[in-house]
Every structure is written in structure tokens, then in C-alpha cells.
Design a protein around this motif. Structure first.
Motif, short mmCIF file in Angstrom:
data_model
loop_
_atom_site.label_atom_id
_atom_site.label_comp_id
_atom_site.label_asym_id
_atom_site.label_seq_id
_atom_site.Cartn_x
_atom_site.Cartn_y
_atom_site.Cartn_z
N LEU A 74 0.83 -1.21 0.00
CA LEU A 74 0.00 0.00 0.00
C LEU A 74 0.87 1.26 0.00
O LEU A 74 0.56 2.23 -0.69
CB LEU A 74 -0.94 0.01 1.21
CG LEU A 74 -2.09 -1.00 1.16
CD1 LEU A 74 -2.74 -1.11 2.52
CD2 LEU A 74 -3.11 -0.61 0.09
N ALA A 75 1.95 1.24 0.76
CA ALA A 75 2.86 2.38 0.78
C ALA A 75 3.51 2.57 -0.59
O ALA A 75 3.66 3.70 -1.07
CB ALA A 75 3.93 2.20 1.86
N ASP A 76 3.89 1.47 -1.24
CA ASP A 76 4.45 1.55 -2.59
C ASP A 76 3.44 2.14 -3.57
O ASP A 76 3.79 2.98 -4.40
CB ASP A 76 4.90 0.18 -3.09
CG ASP A 76 6.09 -0.37 -2.31
OD1 ASP A 76 6.81 0.43 -1.67
OD2 ASP A 76 6.30 -1.59 -2.36
N LEU A 77 2.20 1.68 -3.47
CA LEU A 77 1.15 2.21 -4.34
C LEU A 77 0.94 3.71 -4.09
O LEU A 77 0.81 4.49 -5.02
CB LEU A 77 -0.16 1.46 -4.11
CG LEU A 77 -1.35 1.92 -4.92
CD1 LEU A 77 -1.09 1.83 -6.42
CD2 LEU A 77 -2.59 1.12 -4.54
N ARG A 113 3.17 5.89 -2.99
CA ARG A 113 4.30 6.61 -3.59
C ARG A 113 4.16 6.70 -5.11
O ARG A 113 4.43 7.74 -5.71
CB ARG A 113 5.62 5.95 -3.21
CG ARG A 113 6.09 6.29 -1.82
CD ARG A 113 7.49 5.79 -1.55
NE ARG A 113 7.57 4.34 -1.41
CZ ARG A 113 7.27 3.68 -0.29
NH1 ARG A 113 6.87 4.34 0.78
NH2 ARG A 113 7.38 2.37 -0.24
N ARG A 114 3.70 5.61 -5.71
CA ARG A 114 3.52 5.62 -7.17
C ARG A 114 2.44 6.61 -7.60
O ARG A 114 2.61 7.33 -8.58
CB ARG A 114 3.16 4.22 -7.64
CG ARG A 114 3.10 4.07 -9.11
CD ARG A 114 2.94 2.63 -9.51
NE ARG A 114 2.80 2.54 -10.94
CZ ARG A 114 2.59 1.42 -11.59
NH1 ARG A 114 2.49 0.29 -10.94
NH2 ARG A 114 2.47 1.42 -12.89
N ILE A 115 1.37 6.69 -6.83
CA ILE A 115 0.30 7.65 -7.13
C ILE A 115 0.82 9.08 -7.00
O ILE A 115 0.54 9.93 -7.84
CB ILE A 115 -0.92 7.41 -6.22
CG1 ILE A 115 -1.61 6.10 -6.63
CG2 ILE A 115 -1.90 8.58 -6.28
CD1 ILE A 115 -2.67 5.63 -5.65
N VAL A 116 1.58 9.34 -5.95
CA VAL A 116 2.14 10.68 -5.75
C VAL A 116 3.09 11.04 -6.90
O VAL A 116 3.06 12.15 -7.42
CB VAL A 116 2.87 10.76 -4.38
CG1 VAL A 116 3.68 12.04 -4.27
CG2 VAL A 116 1.87 10.65 -3.25
N ASP A 117 3.92 10.09 -7.31
CA ASP A 117 4.91 10.35 -8.35
C ASP A 117 4.33 10.39 -9.76
O ASP A 117 4.71 11.22 -10.58
CB ASP A 117 6.02 9.29 -8.32
CG ASP A 117 6.88 9.37 -7.07
OD1 ASP A 117 6.84 10.42 -6.39
OD2 ASP A 117 7.57 8.37 -6.77
N GLU A 118 3.40 9.47 -10.06
CA GLU A 118 2.95 9.29 -11.44
C GLU A 118 1.52 9.73 -11.73
O GLU A 118 1.12 9.80 -12.89
CB GLU A 118 3.10 7.81 -11.83
CG GLU A 118 4.53 7.32 -11.74
CD GLU A 118 4.65 5.83 -12.00
OE1 GLU A 118 3.71 5.25 -12.60
OE2 GLU A 118 5.67 5.25 -11.60
#
Length: 51
Positions: A24-27, A29-34
């Protein structure tokens, strides 16, 4: 995402935030970045009648 996974329990059987904290944390970060997470799903309404 957490709300959905907690309400639609058959999507990820046994889902808990603690168990899936790292993905969930990886997801997140991905949402924030991409940008936003977009998913498409097909749903069917099946109506059965007795004859």
C-alpha cells in the motif's frame, strides 16, 4: 483503495492494512509520483427466475 479492499472482501481474501502495509505504501508513492491509480472492472447483473 483501503476502503474498497475492506468492503469488497472477495477481491483480496484476508486483506488487512497491517498485512499489506508495504504494498500500500508503494502504491501511495507511485500515485504521488505518477498520478492517479485507475482500474477498470466489468460487473454483471445476473437475474434468475423460476419457470
Amino acid at each position: 483503495m483501503v476502503w474498497f479492499l475492506r468492503k469488497v472482501i472477495w477481491t483480496v481474501p484476508g486483506f488487512t492494512v497491517d498485512r499489506y502495509r508495504a504494498p500500500l505504501a508503494d502504491l501511495h508513492r507511485r500515485i504521488v509520483d505518477e498520478g492517479p491509480f485507475v482500474a477498470h472492472a466489468h460487473r454483471f447483473l445476473i437475474e434468475a427466475t423460476r419457470q
